[in-house]
Motif scaffolding. Structure first.
Motif, PDB file in Angstrom:
ATOM      1  N   LEU A  44     -19.339  31.136  -1.341  1.00 41.64           N
ATOM      2  CA  LEU A  44     -19.407  30.551  -2.683  1.00 41.64           C
ATOM      3  C   LEU A  44     -18.947  31.573  -3.718  1.00 41.64           C
ATOM      4  O   LEU A  44     -18.477  32.654  -3.362  1.00 41.64           O
ATOM      5  CB  LEU A  44     -20.841  30.102  -2.959  1.00 41.64           C
ATOM      6  CG  LEU A  44     -21.318  28.955  -2.052  1.00 41.64           C
ATOM      7  CD1 LEU A  44     -22.809  28.768  -2.148  1.00 41.64           C
ATOM      8  CD2 LEU A  44     -20.591  27.659  -2.423  1.00 41.64           C
ATOM      9  N   GLU A  45     -19.112  31.243  -4.993  1.00 41.56           N
ATOM     10  CA  GLU A  45     -18.714  32.193  -6.039  1.00 41.56           C
ATOM     11  C   GLU A  45     -19.484  33.501  -5.863  1.00 41.56           C
ATOM     12  O   GLU A  45     -18.972  34.575  -6.085  1.00 41.56           O
ATOM     13  CB  GLU A  45     -18.972  31.586  -7.421  1.00 41.56           C
ATOM     14  CG  GLU A  45     -17.882  30.597  -7.811  1.00 41.56           C
ATOM     15  CD  GLU A  45     -18.281  29.656  -8.941  1.00 41.56           C
ATOM     16  OE1 GLU A  45     -19.493  29.529  -9.217  1.00 41.56           O
ATOM     17  OE2 GLU A  45     -17.374  29.039  -9.525  1.00 41.56           O
ATOM     18  N   ASN A  46     -20.742  33.382  -5.437  1.00 34.52           N
ATOM     19  CA  ASN A  46     -21.542  34.553  -5.111  1.00 34.52           C
ATOM     20  C   ASN A  46     -21.355  34.877  -3.628  1.00 34.52           C
ATOM     21  O   ASN A  46     -21.247  33.983  -2.806  1.00 34.52           O
ATOM     22  CB  ASN A  46     -23.017  34.234  -5.394  1.00 34.52           C
ATOM     23  CG  ASN A  46     -23.925  35.375  -5.067  1.00 34.52           C
ATOM     24  OD1 ASN A  46     -24.200  35.641  -3.896  1.00 34.52           O
ATOM     25  ND2 ASN A  46     -24.370  36.067  -6.065  1.00 34.52           N
TER      26      ASN A  46
ATOM     27  N   LEU B 186     -14.460  27.711   0.990  1.00 34.88           N
ATOM     28  CA  LEU B 186     -14.333  28.953   0.229  1.00 34.88           C
ATOM     29  C   LEU B 186     -14.136  28.640  -1.247  1.00 34.88           C
ATOM     30  O   LEU B 186     -13.217  27.918  -1.628  1.00 34.88           O
ATOM     31  CB  LEU B 186     -13.119  29.746   0.734  1.00 34.88           C
ATOM     32  CG  LEU B 186     -13.030  30.002   2.243  1.00 34.88           C
ATOM     33  CD1 LEU B 186     -11.645  30.538   2.616  1.00 34.88           C
ATOM     34  CD2 LEU B 186     -14.107  30.988   2.672  1.00 34.88           C
ATOM     35  N   ASP B 187     -15.015  29.170  -2.087  1.00 36.97           N
ATOM     36  CA  ASP B 187     -14.890  28.949  -3.520  1.00 36.97           C
ATOM     37  C   ASP B 187     -14.226  30.171  -4.153  1.00 36.97           C
ATOM     38  O   ASP B 187     -14.855  31.207  -4.308  1.00 36.97           O
ATOM     39  CB  ASP B 187     -16.272  28.692  -4.140  1.00 36.97           C
ATOM     40  CG  ASP B 187     -16.165  27.965  -5.468  1.00 36.97           C
ATOM     41  OD1 ASP B 187     -15.041  27.827  -5.984  1.00 36.97           O
ATOM     42  OD2 ASP B 187     -17.217  27.534  -5.996  1.00 36.97           O
ATOM     43  N   GLU B 188     -12.983  30.037  -4.496  1.00 43.29           N
ATOM     44  CA  GLU B 188     -12.176  31.122  -5.065  1.00 43.29           C
ATOM     45  C   GLU B 188     -12.302  32.408  -4.240  1.00 43.29           C
ATOM     46  O   GLU B 188     -12.794  33.423  -4.723  1.00 43.29           O
ATOM     47  CB  GLU B 188     -12.588  31.364  -6.523  1.00 43.29           C
ATOM     48  CG  GLU B 188     -12.458  30.093  -7.344  1.00 43.29           C
ATOM     49  CD  GLU B 188     -12.693  30.297  -8.826  1.00 43.29           C
ATOM     50  OE1 GLU B 188     -12.490  31.417  -9.298  1.00 43.29           O
ATOM     51  OE2 GLU B 188     -13.087  29.336  -9.487  1.00 43.29           O
ATOM     52  N   PRO B 189     -11.830  32.348  -2.996  1.00 42.45           N
ATOM     53  CA  PRO B 189     -12.034  33.476  -2.078  1.00 42.45           C
ATOM     54  C   PRO B 189     -11.433  34.790  -2.540  1.00 42.45           C
ATOM     55  O   PRO B 189     -12.006  35.842  -2.308  1.00 42.45           O
ATOM     56  CB  PRO B 189     -11.360  33.016  -0.784  1.00 42.45           C
ATOM     57  CG  PRO B 189     -10.443  31.916  -1.173  1.00 42.45           C
ATOM     58  CD  PRO B 189     -11.065  31.263  -2.360  1.00 42.45           C
TER      59      PRO B 189
ATOM     60  N   LYS C 107     -14.796  21.580  -9.398  1.00 46.42           N
ATOM     61  CA  LYS C 107     -14.477  22.085  -8.057  1.00 46.42           C
ATOM     62  C   LYS C 107     -15.724  22.588  -7.332  1.00 46.42           C
ATOM     63  O   LYS C 107     -15.995  22.205  -6.193  1.00 46.42           O
ATOM     64  CB  LYS C 107     -13.450  23.234  -8.150  1.00 46.42           C
ATOM     65  CG  LYS C 107     -12.167  22.857  -8.853  1.00 46.42           C
ATOM     66  CD  LYS C 107     -11.176  24.013  -8.889  1.00 46.42           C
ATOM     67  CE  LYS C 107     -11.649  25.185  -9.749  1.00 46.42           C
ATOM     68  NZ  LYS C 107     -11.762  24.874 -11.181  1.00 46.42           N
ATOM     69  N   THR C 108     -16.467  23.471  -8.010  1.00 48.47           N
ATOM     70  CA  THR C 108     -17.658  24.033  -7.369  1.00 48.47           C
ATOM     71  C   THR C 108     -18.697  22.944  -7.100  1.00 48.47           C
ATOM     72  O   THR C 108     -19.330  22.926  -6.040  1.00 48.47           O
ATOM     73  CB  THR C 108     -18.254  25.150  -8.245  1.00 48.47           C
ATOM     74  OG1 THR C 108     -17.276  26.190  -8.384  1.00 48.47           O
ATOM     75  CG2 THR C 108     -19.499  25.731  -7.625  1.00 48.47           C
ATOM     76  N   THR C 109     -18.839  22.027  -8.037  1.00 46.05           N
ATOM     77  CA  THR C 109     -19.810  20.950  -7.848  1.00 46.05           C
ATOM     78  C   THR C 109     -19.444  20.105  -6.626  1.00 46.05           C
ATOM     79  O   THR C 109     -20.314  19.753  -5.825  1.00 46.05           O
ATOM     80  CB  THR C 109     -19.883  20.074  -9.118  1.00 46.05           C
ATOM     81  OG1 THR C 109     -20.151  20.918 -10.229  1.00 46.05           O
ATOM     82  CG2 THR C 109     -20.972  19.027  -9.004  1.00 46.05           C
TER      83      THR C 109
HETATM   84 MG   LIG Z   1     -16.219  26.968  -9.822  1.00 45.02          MG
END
Ligand SMILES: [Mg+2]
Ligand SMILES: Nc1ncnc2c1ncn2[C@@H]1O[C@H](COP(=O)(O)OP(=O)(O)OP(=O)(O)O)[C@@H](O)[C@H]1O
Lengths: 307, 234
Positions: A79-81, A153-156, A40-42
């Motif tokens: 992002l995650e960060n 949004l990555d895991e908001p 997902k993140t990639t």
């Molecule tokens: Mg991820």
């Protein structure tokens, strides 16, 4: 608009993203689901131009973001960060990004977002002193600071309390419905996804194994039917024989006072009048509706079996 | 304000708000200024007046680079270990603008610290000589026009390396740079500085070298890619 065609990304021996194709339109809330390490993140990084595809393309408004800084002006990212500087105050963090995006009326925009996220009273404090949830909120405010047209949004809502999760959900829905913003989000929170996403993709080992609206996935994966709860003193066998007399009923199965009825594909017989006429006291009848979690797990397991 | 200046401004603010780092850097600058100032001897004196030329020549450049060395990590590498750079790279800022903004910020702060050390050294010699001793033309030229370029070139190269390398390689690089730098600060500046006469040729040579390094840094930054940075986050 996001368009991904035959996108593949290989890290040395890992095939992180494997021949993905997606098309997401404006005003759509698109959710990307998948186990840890599914890619997902990639995928998100590839769309953002942070990584170069091994093959295939990832375009936003028809162009790769990596080579088009002016297009990045209209893209919001969390992002995650959270992308925040611990040594700067909440206000200074937003102010910095507001300057980078050259937002007119910077001060007011920053203030209104600080108020909106409830961080107004801590605006002068360094972000290093904020809690995890406060940072996520500020990160979200940062991502929409410049009125983006596309938001990734990555895991908001990872690590947020229920109240803030609701705030995030409402914000996303509002942006999509009112401002027609395209929202692409990665999430593990199936409840959240079910409430806000128009369409979802399920990723497994870098591949898209399902991509459709939740409604379509539900009707494709689950059998239509009802669950009937009888009055405590009622005899279930009597009710069962009434239900079985219907032609459109595929099968039934009963467990302690509850009868699960599966209809034949496309049929939806009205059982209640017949039961009432037979003098059977029904205390509850409801459509079998399976949660997104059931659907998700079923699709994942079906795919596992085919391997 | 251009994107470069927005970045430079923020980096400077962040550096200055980091009290520990700034106090340590200022402390180091003062300590070296005092050591150099008290270390000046009659050996290099001309007509009974202690000459500050060689000492200032080395102190300004060595200390400037040393400060830049210790601040670069806060501005370049830290953003990678904090993973903030990823978000920054999704903004309208290009990699080159980010790099240049950071180079400007680190260079400015390092240069000011070097100038403070120069000022302190001049004050110490003035007290010891009971009168102000000013450096010669080549040294003034060197301090104001050569040293900033040299610092920027060093930060530029070190910055590219920090953006491109992973955690382990970065530590190793830091260690490799530190040894000659510290030796230089002590050996070259302190021992040789006091007895060297600085000519225009020296200043011109260092200036040429500084520009060469700066051009090299600007050239190398072309080969730095977003992917390289994102896949080597700490
Ligand atoms: Mg991820
Ligand atoms: N920079 C990298 N170098 C090598 N492998 C990587 C890199 N980034 C990701 N991977 C690998 O690619 C795969 C997909 O990772 P990715 O982070 O996209 O998963 P994800 O779906 O976001 O997982 P999670 O739900 O845990 O966030 C994983 O096997 C991961 O180890």
């Amino acid at each position: 608009m996001i368009e991904v065609n035959n996108l593949t990304k290989k890290f040395k021996s890992t095939l992180a993203v494997d021949d993905i194709s997606l098309k997401i339109n404006e005003g759509e809330v698109f959710g990307c689901l998948g186990h840890n390490g599914a890619g997902k993140t990639t995928t998100m990084r590839l769309i953002l131009g942070l990584l170069r595809p091994t093959s295939g393309t990832a375009h936003v408004w028809g162009k790769p973001l990596s080579q088009n800084p002016h297009l990045r002006r209209k893209v919001g990212v969390l992002l995650e960060n959270d992308g925040l500087y611990e040594n700067l105050s909440g206000e200074d963090n937003l102010d910095y990004y507001a300057r980078l995006y050259e937002i007119p009326d910077r001060k007011n925009r920053v203030s209104s977002l600080l108020e909106y996220t409830g961080l107004d009273s801590r605006r002068k404090d360094k972000v290093g002193t904020y809690s995890r949830g406060m940072r996520r909120k500020l990160g979200l405010a940062r991502s929409i600071l410049h009125y983006p047209s596309v938001l990734l949004l990555d895991e908001p809502s990872a690590g947020l309390d229920p109240e803030v999760q609701k705030m995030v959900r409402d914000l996303i829905l509002n942006l999509a419905r009112e401002e027609k913003i395209l929202i692409f989000l990665n999430s593990h929170d199936l409840d959240e996804v079910e409430r806000i996403c128009d369409r979802i993709a399920i990723l497994q080992r870098g591949r898209v194994i399902a991509c459709d609206s939740i409604k379509n996935l539900r009707s494709a994966s689950s059998e239509p039917g009802v669950v009937i709860v009888l009055d405590e003193k009622e005899n279930p066998d009597k009710a069962a024989s009434v239900i079985e007399s219907f032609e459109d009923v595929e099968r039934i199965n009963q467990t302690n006072g509850k009868i699960r009825v599966v209809f034949k594909q496309g049929k939806s017989p009205d059982l209640l009048p017949a039961l009432v006429n037979a003098g059977i006291r029904v205390s509850e009848i409801s459509r079998t509706s399976r949660s997104l979690e059931d659907i998700y797990l079923e699709i994942i397991h079906r795919e596992e079996k085919q391997k | 304000m251009t994107i470069c200046m927005v970045i430079a401004r923020k980096e400077i603010r962040e550096l200055l708000s980091n009290r520990n780092t700034m106090l340590t850097s200022l402390g180091v600058a003062l300590v070296f200024a005092v050591i150099y100032g008290l270390g000046l001897t009659e050996e290099g004196s001309i007509g009974g007046v202690i000459s500050v030329d060689g000492t200032l020549f080395f102190l300004s450049i060595m200390l400037g680079v040393f400060m830049a060395y210790s601040l670069t990590g806060h501005v370049f590498y830290k953003e990678k270990t904090d993973r903030i750079i990823e978000t920054l790279l999704t903004s309208p800022a290009t990699l080159r603008q980010i790099w240049l903004g950071k180079v400007l910020a680190v260079s400015a702060v390092s240069y000011i610290l070097a100038l403070i050390a120069v000022a302190v050294l001049l004050i110490i010699t003035a007290i010891r000589n009971q009168g102000i001793v000013l450096p010669g033309g080549p040294v003034i030229f060197h301090i104001f026009l050569v040293v900033p370029v040299f610092i920027a070139a060093f930060v530029g190269l070190n910055g590219v390396a920090q953006l491109a390398l992973g955690m382990k390689e970065n530590r190793l690089l830091g260690f490799i740079i530190f040894i000659p730098l510290f030796a230089g600060l002590y050996g070259l500046g302190f021992s040789i500085g006091a007895v060297t006469t600085i000519t225009w040729l020296y200043s011109a040579l260092v200036l040429a070298g500084a520009w060469l390094l700066l051009v090299l840094a600007a050239f190398i930054v072309r080969f730095l890619s977003t992917e390289r940075i994102v896949t080597s986050l700490g």
